[in-house]
Design a protein around this motif. Structure first.
Motif, PDB file in Angstrom:
ATOM      1  N   PRO A  94      -4.607   3.346  -0.333  1.00 42.40           N
ATOM      2  CA  PRO A  94      -5.365   3.106   0.906  1.00 42.40           C
ATOM      3  C   PRO A  94      -6.651   3.951   0.966  1.00 42.40           C
ATOM      4  O   PRO A  94      -7.455   3.786   1.881  1.00 42.40           O
ATOM      5  CB  PRO A  94      -4.374   3.562   1.983  1.00 42.40           C
ATOM      6  CG  PRO A  94      -3.543   4.619   1.314  1.00 42.40           C
ATOM      7  CD  PRO A  94      -3.500   4.286  -0.144  1.00 42.40           C
ATOM      8  N   THR A 109      -9.260  -1.198  -4.980  1.00 46.59           N
ATOM      9  CA  THR A 109      -8.354  -1.871  -4.040  1.00 46.59           C
ATOM     10  C   THR A 109      -8.866  -3.290  -3.766  1.00 46.59           C
ATOM     11  O   THR A 109      -8.095  -4.256  -3.814  1.00 46.59           O
ATOM     12  CB  THR A 109      -8.247  -1.043  -2.738  1.00 46.59           C
ATOM     13  OG1 THR A 109      -7.712   0.223  -3.086  1.00 46.59           O
ATOM     14  CG2 THR A 109      -7.360  -1.715  -1.717  1.00 46.59           C
ATOM     15  N   PHE A 159       0.852  -1.195   0.000  1.00 41.86           N
ATOM     16  CA  PHE A 159       0.000   0.000   0.000  1.00 41.86           C
ATOM     17  C   PHE A 159       0.880   1.235   0.000  1.00 41.86           C
ATOM     18  O   PHE A 159       1.840   1.317   0.765  1.00 41.86           O
ATOM     19  CB  PHE A 159      -0.902   0.014   1.246  1.00 41.86           C
ATOM     20  CG  PHE A 159      -2.135  -0.815   1.077  1.00 41.86           C
ATOM     21  CD1 PHE A 159      -3.336  -0.237   0.713  1.00 41.86           C
ATOM     22  CD2 PHE A 159      -2.092  -2.198   1.255  1.00 41.86           C
ATOM     23  CE1 PHE A 159      -4.470  -1.007   0.528  1.00 41.86           C
ATOM     24  CE2 PHE A 159      -3.224  -2.973   1.080  1.00 41.86           C
ATOM     25  CZ  PHE A 159      -4.419  -2.383   0.709  1.00 41.86           C
TER      26      PHE A 159
END
Ligand code: ATP
Length: 765
Positions: free
Chosen positions: A325, A333, A26
């Protein structure tokens, strides 16, 4: 089904050797996400393997994903390299094929991870520059019985076309497959390198050529899949065993939702293409893992075809999935994380790409011989002991034992023969390779001939051009001379005009002087009638020479005074002391009048002469002016013509200079191309010579080996008395393992120095 229930992915996958390893990275929130006041939607487990996505959607519970490693936004470039890529690089140095892939949404950090924002920054550099260091340090620290050859290639797949990033003019390369090389990109440039700097140089060159564009999410977005490959071949110079590993480092183009990235026009085409090849990658992974599919669609995209060995084939593969994130990117994601979980289930079959050396085969043989010898000794001892204690050896037991022995030996023999067969097959492949190399050389030769011919043509064209240029130069010089002549002519004409003008001025001055002289004639003593006539004439003269009136007046007064005085003097002298009578005075005056009249006539005729001279001069002046104007006109016309001519010539000269330069560059390029090709041909010839030499040597060794095997077989079948293996055994050397030492290792710099990889030669008889 309860949609808010928390879900777990990837935790029940058994750890299997050969499976694709998947790590997840991330990145920190970027400026845009911070500006949007976005908050992270992920939590990281303390075990370093888990990430939990806390959904912003009401009906979606937290989702937990398990990977081999999870790198949080604080992770350094070094920790990602050490944890994710280094083990793969080390495997490549052991002779395995390896692949490191970065996959993720656009702007999630794939290029940051693979290359890094600055290759020269010790902290910021990515996987590729770090991998290079590992490779060359390993080579430095190896035993000097190992010789290495390292070569790199760099290409990209853009809009389903493979482009060579080291030679971008090769922009539609094909993919092929053969036994010796597996799947490979035809004609892709592979450069031999001997140190880190050379690799960096090639990388920088390749990156400059890469297709990069702008999306709303990433200013420097990679619009293509970039594939950097590094092949390490190593040969043990003692036993001639060889192995080689190929490393693929793949920076995939970012998957994107076109609505979000604002892609239009060219960007939209790119995005569709990228998404299509990434979905083929997903399909390949799905087919490899669902346990039902009989067909894996590798050939549906260039990317999956090139990566065929990396996904389900002979390779150790590491997938690095990169994510944002931010809650804004939650959907992408989660999709990336699910892709990663799927990929974890792909099973590969990595193996060391090793070539058996003759020495290793000899070792196998000697081990077999040793075993036979041991058993023979034991049989003899047992027989002797058995007979000593009164036993007899039944023929059938002996037969049975012999049968068993023979069976075991036959199995061993078959194993050895199997190895020999496979080596023979390899040799056949090698022969095919040699033949194809020879064919390649003949193609190169033909190309070389063509180039030479082209070169000759270019040379003759160049000579023609130089000849034409010389001609033009001559013409130009002629024109310049002509120009100078015309100029000189013009100048002389100008001089003539000047002379004429001067003489005109001089004449004018003279006329003026004469006029002035005329004006000096005294009139007081002229008889009245004459006087009036004279005055009239003088008046007329005064009008004609208006400009000189004032001077005339002044000089007239002056002359009058002087004449008056002289007349008075003359009168006083004539009649001094006497009072003149009227007759004497009249006679005196008559004489004076006559002399004045004559003088006046003379003056008038003189004036007439001067008038005609003036007129003549004026005519001359007019003529000269006309001639001058004519000359001026001609000169201007000639000047213009010459100017045009010179301009045209200059233009021609410029064009010719440009063509000359272009031809010169072409000529130079062809020359260097010829040199490169000649170099390649020499390298190939050298390689073939070396290979042929080794093949001959190995053929001899195989013949020797075969002879020994025959002897061995004879011993096994009891056809000869003494097993010759004993005699052979003393000659066989033990194989020597490479690696581990600290001595310097020679690195192969080019094709000519390429270490001879052990390839058994088939018995050509
Ligand atoms: N781990 C990280 N730490 C700091 N900055 C990062 C990190 N990952 C990415 N970035 C920054 O985010 C930006 C986008 O990253 P990058 O270009 O690597 O994305 P990408 O996934 O390769 O995108 P694309 O698919 O569009 O090419 C860059 O400015 C990069 O430096």
């Amino acid at each position: 089904m309860d949609r808010t229930r928390s879900m777990k992915f990837g935790d029940d996958e058994p750890e299997t050797k050969g499976n694709v390893t998947v790590v997840c990275r991330f990145r920190p929130l970027n400026q845009k996400e911070k500006d949007m006041n976005d908050k992270p939607c992920v939590d990281f487990g303390s075990d370093g393997k888990t990430v939990v996505v806390k959904s912003q959607y009401e009906n979606q519970g937290p989702q937990t994903f398990n990977f081999d490693i999870v790198f949080n936004p604080d992770s350094t470039q070094n920790s990602v390299y050490e944890g994710a890529a280094k083990p793969i690089v080390e495997s490549v140095l052991e002779g395995f094929n390896g692949t490191v892939l970065t996959y993720g949404q656009t702007s999630s950090g794939k290029t940051h991870t693979m290359t890094g924002p600055d290759m020269d920054d010790i902290n910021q550099k990515g996987i590729i520059p770090r991998m290079v260091k590992t490779v060359f340090s390993h080579i430095e620290n190896c035993d000097d019985t190992l010789e290495f050859a390292v070569k790199v290639a760099y290409c990209e797949i853009y809009l389903e076309k493979i482009r060579d990033l080291l030679k971008p003019e090769k922009n539609n390369l094909k993919i092929s497959e053969d036994k010796a090389r597996g799947i490979y990109i035809v004609d892709l440039t592979e450069e031999y390198v001997s140190n880190e700097d050379e690799v960096y140089g090639l990388m920088k060159m390749g990156q400059k050529n890469r297709e990069v564009g702008f999306t709303n999410m990433n200013e420097g977005s990679s619009r293509s899949h970039a594939i950097f490959s590094l092949t390490v071949s190593q040969t043990n110079t003692r036993d001639l065993s060889a192995k080689s590993g190929k490393l693929y480092l793949v920076d995939l183009a970012g998957s994107e939702k076109v609505g979000k990235t604002g892609a239009e026009g060219k960007r939209l085409d790119e995005a569709k293409n990228i998404n299509k090849s990434l979905s083929t990658l997903g399909l390949v992974i799905f087919s490899l893992t669902d346990g039902k599919s009989t067909h894996v669609p590798y050939r549906d995209s260039k990317l999956t075809r090139v990566l065929q060995d990396s996904l389900g084939g002979n390779s150790k593969t590491m997938l690095i999935i990169t994510c944002s994130p931010a809650s804004y990117n939650e959907a992408e994601t989660v999709s990336t994380l699910r892709f990663g979980i799927r990929a974890k289930a792909v099973k590969n079959k990595p193996k060391v790409n090793k070539e058996y050396s003759v020495a290793e085969l000899k070792l196998l043989l000697s081990q077999a011989n040793e075993l036979i010898n041991k058993k023979d000794t034991r049989i003899i001892w047992l027989e002797k002991h058995f007979i000593e204690i009164g036993g007899t050896i039944p023929a059938d037991i002996e037969g049975e034992e012999l049968k068993e022995e023979t069976l075991a030996s036959t199995q061993e023999y078959q194993e050895v023969m199997g190895i020999l067969e496979s080596e023979k097959q390899k040799l056949v492949d090698e022969m095919e390779l040699t033949a194809s190399l020879k064919q390649e050389i003949s193609i190169y030769n033909a190309k070389n001939d063509n180039l030479l011919r082209e070169n000759e043509n270019l040379n003759s064209k160049l000579m023609d051009l130089i000849f034409t240029m010389n001609e033009i130069e001559d013409k130009l010089n002629d024109s310049k001379e002509e120009c100078l002549k015309v100029k000189a002519k013009g100048e002389s004409q100008e001089k003539q005009i000047k002379v004429l003008e001067d003489s005109l001025k001089f004449q004018e001055r003279k006329i003026e002087e004469q006029n002035q002289e005329i004006s000096r004639i005294p009139i007081e003593f002229i008889p009245v009638a004459e006087k009036e006539h004279l005055l009239k004439e003088i008046k007329e003269l005064k009008i004609r020479y208006n400009a000189q009136e004032e001077i005339l007046k002044a000089s007239y007064t002056k002359i009058l005074d002087e004449t008056n005085e002289s007349f008075k003097d003359k009168f006083a002298e004539k009649f001094s002391g006497n009072t003149p009578n009227f007759q004497e005075m009249a006679h005196f005056l008559e004489l004076e009048r006559e002399s004045w009249t004559t003088e006046h006539k003379n003056l008038l005729s003189d004036l007439e002469n001067k008038k005609s001279i003036i007129e003549e001069l004026e005519n001359d002046k007019e003529q000269s002016r006309l001639v001058y104007e004519e000359l001026e006109k001609n000169r201007a016309e000639n000047d213009q013509k010459l100017k045009d001519k010179v301009n045209n010539l200059e233009k021609n000269l410029e064009q010719l200079t440009v063509s000359y330069q272009v031809l010169g560059t072409k000529y130079q390029n062809s020359k260097s191309e010829i040199k490169i090709r000649e170099g390649k041909i020499l390298q190939c010839r050298d390689k073939i010579n070396k290979m042929e030499k080794i093949m001959r040597k190995q053929a001899e060794e195989i013949n020797e080996l075969k002879a020994k095997l025959e002897q061995l077989e004879a011993v096994k079948t009891g056809k000869t008395g003494e097993p010759t293996g004993r005699a052979g055994h003393a000659k066989i050397k033990k194989g020597i393992k490479g690696g581990g030492g600290n001595s310097r290792v020679r690195c192969i710099l080019n094709m000519n120095d390429y270490p001879v990889v052990n390839k058994p030669t088939p018995n050509l008889d």
